[in-house]
Write an enzyme that holds these catalytic residues in place. Structure first.
Site, PDB file in Angstrom:
ATOM      1  N   LYS A 198     -25.166  42.799  14.734  1.00 14.76           N
ATOM      2  CA  LYS A 198     -24.056  42.652  13.790  1.00 14.76           C
ATOM      3  C   LYS A 198     -24.630  42.163  12.464  1.00 14.76           C
ATOM      4  O   LYS A 198     -25.241  41.106  12.399  1.00 14.76           O
ATOM      5  CB  LYS A 198     -23.033  41.642  14.316  1.00 14.76           C
ATOM      6  N   ASP A 250     -18.747  37.297   5.611  1.00 17.13           N
ATOM      7  CA  ASP A 250     -17.480  37.439   6.326  1.00 17.13           C
ATOM      8  C   ASP A 250     -16.441  36.492   5.727  1.00 17.13           C
ATOM      9  O   ASP A 250     -16.379  35.320   6.094  1.00 17.13           O
ATOM     10  CB  ASP A 250     -17.689  37.144   7.819  1.00 17.13           C
ATOM     11  N   GLU A 265     -13.896  41.203  12.900  1.00 14.38           N
ATOM     12  CA  GLU A 265     -14.529  42.416  12.385  1.00 14.38           C
ATOM     13  C   GLU A 265     -15.830  42.757  13.105  1.00 14.38           C
ATOM     14  O   GLU A 265     -16.234  43.918  13.145  1.00 14.38           O
ATOM     15  CB  GLU A 265     -14.791  42.268  10.880  1.00 14.38           C
ATOM     16  N   ASP A 291     -10.270  39.477  10.560  1.00 12.75           N
ATOM     17  CA  ASP A 291     -11.395  38.554  10.726  1.00 12.75           C
ATOM     18  C   ASP A 291     -12.126  38.779  12.053  1.00 12.75           C
ATOM     19  O   ASP A 291     -13.205  38.236  12.269  1.00 12.75           O
ATOM     20  CB  ASP A 291     -10.879  37.112  10.627  1.00 12.75           C
ATOM     21  N   LYS A 315     -10.289  33.630   5.774  1.00 10.07           N
ATOM     22  CA  LYS A 315     -10.660  32.340   6.362  1.00 10.07           C
ATOM     23  C   LYS A 315     -10.273  31.211   5.422  1.00 10.07           C
ATOM     24  O   LYS A 315     -10.097  31.436   4.217  1.00 10.07           O
ATOM     25  CB  LYS A 315     -12.177  32.278   6.576  1.00 10.07           C
ATOM     26  N   ASP A 342     -23.567  35.602   8.760  1.00 17.92           N
ATOM     27  CA  ASP A 342     -22.899  36.440   9.754  1.00 17.92           C
ATOM     28  C   ASP A 342     -23.656  37.749  10.029  1.00 17.92           C
ATOM     29  O   ASP A 342     -23.163  38.626  10.721  1.00 17.92           O
ATOM     30  CB  ASP A 342     -21.453  36.718   9.281  1.00 17.92           C
ATOM     31  N   ARG A 385     -16.676  42.898  16.237  1.00 17.91           N
ATOM     32  CA  ARG A 385     -16.527  43.826  17.371  1.00 17.91           C
ATOM     33  C   ARG A 385     -16.274  45.252  16.892  1.00 17.91           C
ATOM     34  O   ARG A 385     -16.617  46.213  17.574  1.00 17.91           O
ATOM     35  CB  ARG A 385     -15.422  43.315  18.315  1.00 17.91           C
TER      36      ARG A 385
HETATM   37  N1  BES Z   1     -18.190  35.598  12.049  1.00 17.92           N
HETATM   38  C1  BES Z   1     -17.105  35.041  12.755  1.00 17.92           C
HETATM   39  C2  BES Z   1     -17.539  34.131  13.904  1.00 17.92           C
HETATM   40  C3  BES Z   1     -18.285  32.874  13.549  1.00 17.92           C
HETATM   41  C4  BES Z   1     -17.634  31.659  13.485  1.00 17.92           C
HETATM   42  C5  BES Z   1     -19.645  32.885  13.340  1.00 17.92           C
HETATM   43  C6  BES Z   1     -18.323  30.511  13.180  1.00 17.92           C
HETATM   44  C7  BES Z   1     -20.347  31.741  13.045  1.00 17.92           C
HETATM   45  C8  BES Z   1     -19.688  30.537  12.962  1.00 17.92           C
HETATM   46  C9  BES Z   1     -16.241  36.160  13.326  1.00 17.92           C
HETATM   47  O1  BES Z   1     -16.221  37.333  12.611  1.00 17.92           O
HETATM   48  C10 BES Z   1     -14.842  35.642  13.353  1.00 17.92           C
HETATM   49  O2  BES Z   1     -14.300  35.429  12.305  1.00 17.92           O
HETATM   50  N2  BES Z   1     -14.301  35.457  14.538  1.00 17.92           N
HETATM   51  C11 BES Z   1     -12.977  34.953  14.692  1.00 17.92           C
HETATM   52  C12 BES Z   1     -12.285  35.812  15.723  1.00 17.92           C
HETATM   53  C13 BES Z   1     -10.804  35.597  15.800  1.00 17.92           C
HETATM   54  C14 BES Z   1     -10.128  36.104  14.550  1.00 17.92           C
HETATM   55  C15 BES Z   1     -10.300  36.311  17.009  1.00 17.92           C
HETATM   56  C16 BES Z   1     -13.081  33.516  15.144  1.00 17.92           C
HETATM   57  O3  BES Z   1     -13.999  33.188  15.904  1.00 17.92           O
HETATM   58  O4  BES Z   1     -12.271  32.715  14.717  1.00 17.92           O
HETATM   59 ZN    ZN Z   2     -17.859  37.717  11.453  1.00 18.58          ZN
HETATM   60 MN    MN Z   3     -14.739  37.323  11.085  1.00 19.10          MN
END
Ligand code: BES
Ligand code: ZN
Ligand code: MN
Length: 494
Positions: free
Chosen positions: A259, A264, A343, A341, A271, A282, A345
């Site tokens: 990825k 992000d 994204e 967010d 966010k 990310d 996957r």
């Molecule tokens: N890049 C983030 C995950 C992340 C969080 C990486 C903290 C490093 C540190 C990912 O794209 C994301 O935003 N995931 C969301 C998913 C949710 C919207 C289902 C999350 O983990 O909040």
């Molecule tokens: Zn992400």
């Molecule tokens: Mn995200």
């Protein structure tokens, strides 16, 4: 920083630190005993005054020692003599470096009589990783705030053999540092096209690199990956890196998919401001895959390997993808984007499908900073591993143990598949908050087409604000590079 191997008891000078290792229970044997003797017993008196027993992580630092020409004499714990190995040496050497790096001394002399060339090389390897620092954008830092140690001399019985052994290991250190640099770079510098350009330079190591742009991806039907990048002024890229090292040129490759979300923001499901700057990391999965390919090429691994990077920026904009949009993936499966967010996957869905379709690999391992939930589940020291194949999972766990990049296996329970049912499309991209890392993995599994596969959620381990291991300074860890290099070396070469 320069690291050299020198013979015997290389002399220190008055701005050097002289370090020796000590074993648990008998801290003043070997080189420590010799140093104790020349200091007129200072070391044994110091040991008696401190809680120093020779355990890994312990250091005893004696300033201006009597009887030897050195600014400091350091004893570093190497744990029990009976279990002393490369890993213990690596940690002890890294601790020695950490103890003196900003002390004012310019040279660290590490005396390691009667260790093998491999062990001596591991000491240098540990110091190399411990000395990592991303300081490209510091222009006004005062000299007395910078690390003072610029040279390390590892004194051994056979410096030639040690240097030769280190040469083989140094490629892996370079690869880890390459990955750390990519993760550390800010997103205004390292956007998808720039990432692709940097990866392209790896052709000098003998890797083959292809870059696909948006036009090509559109033709391939990568609606999920392209949807993520839709709101960014930066063009989305797919990098394909190949290492052809197997004797049989037609041997089925092993494949790694990363990825590479260069930033992000969350997109329209934006966010919060707190900590958003961390989302420059990310692309940690893509960095790890790049680092791995680097390492395989450097040591001319006898394997065919493919690395695929989904490089994209997730931004809010008038053109951005909206919650409620339905995208069609390269596999033909449709996805209702509930939350922009989630994204990562979407990126992996198309990258994995492309990978299995084009290369028919033995297995695919994806690495992704995928979910905040994995940090809640496992904390910051362990990465989550999900797999549909027990043999691959076992191999990964063994490589994890040997490399120090720690994995913990997580489940893929079929009864949670319903969590991503959609009323309008084949699936939606998020489920409930609970078990968020698991739902994400179940989503990704739908795009591996039954191939042996493992998903490493490294959101917990790619970036560490505080260091807990001396070889991993704060910040970018390079997690995954050692792990996968080890996996390939132990299980898939030859
Ligand atoms: N890049 C983030 C995950 C992340 C969080 C990486 C903290 C490093 C540190 C990912 O794209 C994301 O935003 N995931 C969301 C998913 C949710 C919207 C289902 C999350 O983990 O909040
Ligand atoms: Zn992400
Ligand atoms: Mn995200």
């Amino acid at each position: 920083m320069k690291i050299e191997f020198v013979a015997g008891d290389a002399p220190a000078d008055k701005s050097a630190a002289l370090a020796v290792i000590a074993f648990e229970k008998s801290p003043l044997a070997g080189a420590a005993a010799a140093l104790n003797k020349s200091t007129g017993g200072t070391l044994s008196r110091a040991v008696a005054q401190a809680r120093f027993s020779g355990g890994i992580g312990q250091t005893l630092d004696i300033l201006a020692p009597h009887g030897v020409t050195a600014a400091r004499a350091i004893i570093v714990g190497a744990g029990p003599a009976a279990t002393f190995d490369g890993q213990a040496m690596e940690l002890a050497a890294a601790h020695a470096y950490q103890a003196v790096k900003a002390s004012g001394v310019h040279t660290l002399v590490l005396r390691l009589p009667s260790v093998t060339a491999e062990i001596a090389a591991r000491a240098a390897f540990g110091i190399r990783l411990a000395a990592y620092r991303f300081d490209r954008y510091r222009t006004t830092e005062k000299a007395d705030k910078k690390p003072s140690v610029t040279k390390v001399l590892v004194a051994v019985d056979d410096p030639k053999a040690a240097a030769k052994s280190f040469k083989a290991a140094a490629g892996l250190a370079d690869a880890i540092i390459y990955a750390r640099d990519l993760v550390s770079e800010p997103a205004n510098i390292l956007y998808p096209e720039e990432f692709a350009r940097r990866v392209k330079t790896l052709t000098s190591l003998g890797l083959e690199v292809e870059i696909l742009g948006e036009k090509e991806m559109k033709k391939l039907g990568m609606g999920a990956l392209l949807g993520v990048g839709q709101g960014s002024v930066r063009e989305t890229q797919l990098a394909i890196i190949q290492w052809k090292g197997a004797k049989d040129a037609a041997a089925q490759p092993v494949a790694f998919v990363g990825k590479g979300v260069c930033f992000d923001s969350g997109g329209i499901s934006i966010k919060g401001a707190d900590g958003m700057e961390e989302m420059i990391t990310d692309m940690g999965g893509a960095a790890a895959v790049s680092g791995l390919m680097y390492a395989l090429a450097k040591r001319k691994a006898k394997v065919n390997a493919v690395g695929i990077l989904g490089l994209v920026e997730n931004m809010p904009d008038g053109a951005a993808q909206r919650p409620g949009d339905v995208v069609t993936t390269m596999s033909g499966q449709t996805v209702e984007v509930i939350n922009t967010d989630a994204e990562g996957r979407l990126v992996l869905a198309d990258a994995l499908w492309y990978c299995q379709k084009r290369f028919k690999p033995k297995f695919m391992i994806d690495l992704a900073t995928l979910t905040g939930a994995i940090i809640i589940s496992l904390g910051k020291d362990l990465a989550g591993m999900f797999s549909n194949n027990d043999a691959l999972a076992e191999n990964l766990l063994a490589a994890s143990k040997a490399s120090g990049d720690i994995l913990w296996r997580m489940p893929l329970p079929p009864q949670y598949e319903r969590n991503i049912d959609s009323a309008v499309a084949d699936m939606k991209n998020v489920g409930p908050r609970y078990g968020g890392s698991i739902t994400a993995a179940l989503f990704i599994q739908r795009f591996v087409n039954g191939l042996p596969w493992a998903h490493l959620d490294i959101a917990s381990t790619a970036w560490k604000p505080g260091s807990t291991v001396p070889t991993i300074p704060s910040g970018a860890t390079g997690f995954g590079v050692r792990l996968l290099d080890r996996l390939v070396a132990d299980c898939y070469e030859g």
